[in-house]
Design an enzyme around this catalytic site. Structure first.
Site, PDB file in Angstrom:
ATOM      1  N   TYR A  12       0.845  -1.195   0.000  1.00 51.98           N
ATOM      2  CA  TYR A  12       0.000   0.000   0.000  1.00 51.98           C
ATOM      3  C   TYR A  12       0.881   1.245   0.000  1.00 51.98           C
ATOM      4  O   TYR A  12       1.859   1.332   0.746  1.00 51.98           O
ATOM      5  CB  TYR A  12      -0.915  -0.033   1.227  1.00 51.98           C
ATOM      6  CG  TYR A  12      -1.586   1.273   1.544  1.00 51.98           C
ATOM      7  CD1 TYR A  12      -2.332   1.946   0.573  1.00 51.98           C
ATOM      8  CD2 TYR A  12      -1.482   1.847   2.801  1.00 51.98           C
ATOM      9  CE1 TYR A  12      -2.946   3.160   0.856  1.00 51.98           C
ATOM     10  CE2 TYR A  12      -2.102   3.046   3.095  1.00 51.98           C
ATOM     11  CZ  TYR A  12      -2.823   3.703   2.119  1.00 51.98           C
ATOM     12  OH  TYR A  12      -3.425   4.905   2.403  1.00 51.98           O
ATOM     13  N   LYS A  66     -11.608  -0.149   6.947  1.00 52.76           N
ATOM     14  CA  LYS A  66     -12.045  -0.945   5.806  1.00 52.76           C
ATOM     15  C   LYS A  66     -13.073  -1.996   6.227  1.00 52.76           C
ATOM     16  O   LYS A  66     -14.134  -1.662   6.713  1.00 52.76           O
ATOM     17  CB  LYS A  66     -10.823  -1.554   5.122  1.00 52.76           C
ATOM     18  CG  LYS A  66      -9.666  -0.554   4.865  1.00 52.76           C
ATOM     19  CD  LYS A  66     -10.074   0.678   4.095  1.00 52.76           C
ATOM     20  CE  LYS A  66      -8.890   1.489   3.571  1.00 52.76           C
ATOM     21  NZ  LYS A  66      -8.033   2.102   4.598  1.00 52.76           N
TER      22      LYS A  66
END
Length: 387
Positions: free
Chosen positions: A105, A203
């Site tokens: 990421y 998330k």
């Protein structure tokens, strides 16, 4: 009730969630207080003194997280990156080294490379699916931390956690697994030998795109003490309302992940048949190079798909800007379907590096809508490529 031997969904609903004893309220109260009365100097009630050090709502979430990841200690932070930063500062010092995935990421790489790099912590990006390359990088750099995402963001690579744990431990390093994409419902890295699990709870764990947070889960008391000290000293804790919303989302994680996975599988299979598509990156497809490994270490394959288009950057941008059910937005893991163009959005910070994302790639976070509507939305968007 004791949830030690209970199933996942039972633990998700009940761990840390005992009813309030005075009134019998089945949802524990939300505690906003920043400070706590003492019974004389140093006479703390259940250890509560000040909100940065402890809060009953945050503690309830942490108990819930530990129960679901199979850990003994969990820590809830104000964001996923705050959790990662505190973890690294708890276990690494200037001169130490981190080996991480070469498609990590972008925010994680930015933190490790540009922020912590200024304080003398080195890093080497490696293809984590190539265990020989990982082993060589770990040995060459006397690595302190091996950091992996599996599935990875956004290239959806699958890494053998058990094998990576052996490589790390043989070198005296810690294995950290970012379990954000899989969630503890689909994968429990601590059971496979990992030392630390990190999450962006924003998330799938929160699951409703309405709260930002992060978490660390471990099962080693000494390691937990180090992390707890940094969290208290630095203060990047989740607030009570954030912890409450995260707990509420976490209770339905199992049922949501079932639907996310079912929808993503159907969408991925449909995308494979489109002539405009160059590649569908989804571990649930037998054509995915990590399919068999994912089937071994995951319960299902998750809600994330990456797609590459034959028409290059122009085609990917056209699709990303043409959907109506999929919303073009940062983040992932909510009940609604989101679409992201990583090269200019979530991974813009790694453009020009070896972590750069292909410009013909879009990332899909498949929500819990009716899958027929998701496919119809993608069909009309893809039809615009040649329009």
């Amino acid at each position: 009730m004791s949830t030690n031997n209970a199933g996942f969904n039972t633990r998700a609903v009940h761990a840390g969630q005992a009813f309030e004893p005075r009134t019998g309220a089945v949802v524990p109260p939300l505690h906003f207080s920043s400070t706590y009365a003492q019974d004389g100097i140093g006479g703390l009630r259940d250890g509560y003194e000040y909100g940065r050090g402890g809060n009953p709502t945050r503690d309830a979430l942490q108990e819930q997280l530990a129960a679901l990841e199979g850990g003994t200690h969990a820590f809830s932070f104000s964001s996923g990156l705050a959790a990662e930063d505190s973890l690294i500062r708890a276990v690494a010092r200037s001169g130490d080294h981190i080996v991480l995935g070469n498609d990590a990421y972008g925010g994680t790489y930015r933190l490790i490379n540009r922020v912590l790099g200024e304080w003398g912590i080195g890093n080497t990006p490696v293809d984590m699916s190539n265990l020989e390359a990982v082993s060589a990088a770990v040995e060459a750099n006397k690595t302190r931390i091996v950091w992996v995402e599996t599935p990875s963001n956004p290239m959806m690579k699958i890494t053998d956690i058990e094998a990576l744990a052996k490589i790390a431990h043989d070198a005296g390093a810690l294995l950290v697994v970012d379990n954000t994409f899989a969630s503890p419902y689909l994968q429990t890295p601590l059971a496979l030998g990992a030392d630390v699990v990190v999450h962006s709870t924003t998330k799938y764990i929160g699951g409703h795109s309405d709260v930002v947070g992060g978490a660390i889960v471990v099962k080693d008391a000494e390691l937990a003490e180090k992390i707890g000290f940094v969290q208290f000293a630095v203060g990047a804790v989740s607030g009570p309302m954030d912890a409450f919303l995260t707990t509420r989302g976490l209770k339905t994680l199992g049922v949501r992940m079932d639907r996310h996975s079912e929808n993503a599988q159907a969408v991925a299979e449909w995308l494979q048949g489109r002539p405009e598509v160059e590649a569908v990156l989804y571990p649930g497809l037998p054509s995915h190079p990590g399919h068999e490994l994912a089937a071994k270490q995951m319960k299902k394959f998750g809600g994330m798909i990456s797609v590459q288009f034959k028409g290059g950057e122009a085609a990917a941008r056209k699709v990303a800007e043409s959907t109506t059910v999929f919303t073009l937005a940062e983040s992932l893991g909510g009940i609604e379907s989101l679409m992201n163009y990583p090269s200019e959005m979530t991974h813009a910070s790694v453009k020009g590096t070896e972590l750069a994302v292909p410009v013909n790639l879009i990332r899909l976070s498949c929500g819990i809508e009716d899958v027929e509507d998701l496919i119809a939305d993608l069909a009309q968007a893809i039809s615009n490529i040649s329009g």
